[in-house]
Design a protein around this motif. Structure first.
Motif, PDB file in Angstrom:
ATOM      1  N   SER A  10       6.731  -2.207  -0.263  1.00 32.89           N
ATOM      2  CA  SER A  10       6.563  -4.244  -1.129  1.00 32.89           C
ATOM      3  C   SER A  10       7.417  -3.998   0.433  1.00 32.89           C
ATOM      4  N   GLU A  11       8.864  -3.806   0.532  1.00 25.69           N
ATOM      5  CA  GLU A  11      10.180  -4.553   1.306  1.00 25.69           C
ATOM      6  C   GLU A  11       9.011  -3.731   2.469  1.00 25.69           C
ATOM      7  N   THR A  12       8.955  -2.884   2.765  1.00 21.89           N
ATOM      8  CA  THR A  12       8.292  -2.567   3.957  1.00 21.89           C
ATOM      9  C   THR A  12       7.233  -3.193   5.110  1.00 21.89           C
ATOM     10  N   LEU A  13       6.857  -3.107   3.590  1.00 20.39           N
ATOM     11  CA  LEU A  13       5.608  -4.137   4.997  1.00 20.39           C
ATOM     12  C   LEU A  13       5.834  -5.870   4.533  1.00 20.39           C
ATOM     13  N   GLY A  14       6.441  -6.231   3.340  1.00 21.95           N
ATOM     14  CA  GLY A  14       7.156  -7.532   3.796  1.00 21.95           C
ATOM     15  C   GLY A  14       6.096  -8.346   2.677  1.00 21.95           C
ATOM     16  N   ILE A  15       5.584  -7.697   1.613  1.00 18.70           N
ATOM     17  CA  ILE A  15       4.739  -8.336   0.594  1.00 18.70           C
ATOM     18  C   ILE A  15       4.835  -8.168  -0.886  1.00 18.70           C
ATOM     19  N   PRO A  16       4.413  -8.857  -0.987  1.00 16.75           N
ATOM     20  CA  PRO A  16       5.429  -8.698  -2.774  1.00 16.75           C
ATOM     21  C   PRO A  16       4.820  -8.063  -3.639  1.00 16.75           C
TER      22      PRO A  16
END
Length: 74
Positions: A10-16
């Motif tokens: 989530s943090e790496t891809l910037g998605i919830p």
């Protein structure tokens, strides 16, 4: 471990976190080679094991990564 993997993706891809699938190919939510390299580095640090890019790419799902890491640490 599942929750930790989802958080890293989530943090790496910037998605919830709720948009990170467990058993579906992560390429479907935007995983690409640079992100996978970053994830491999984070997992190597977190679990103090050499987590290879190629091993993650062979089964790009949270489910697959969880099994891979469990095999490496046990």
């Amino acid at each position: 471990m599942k929750k930790e993997l989802i958080t890293i993706v989530s943090e790496t891809l910037g998605i919830p976190e709720n948009e990170v699938p467990y058993d579906t190919n992560l390429i479907s939510v935007g995983l690409h080679s640079l992100a996978l390299m970053s994830i491999a580095e984070k997992l190597t640090e977190k679990y103090d094991r050499n987590i290879k890019f190629s091993a993650l790419m062979a089964n790009p799902t949270i489910e697959g990564w969880e099994a891979l890491i469990k095999n490496l640490i046990n």
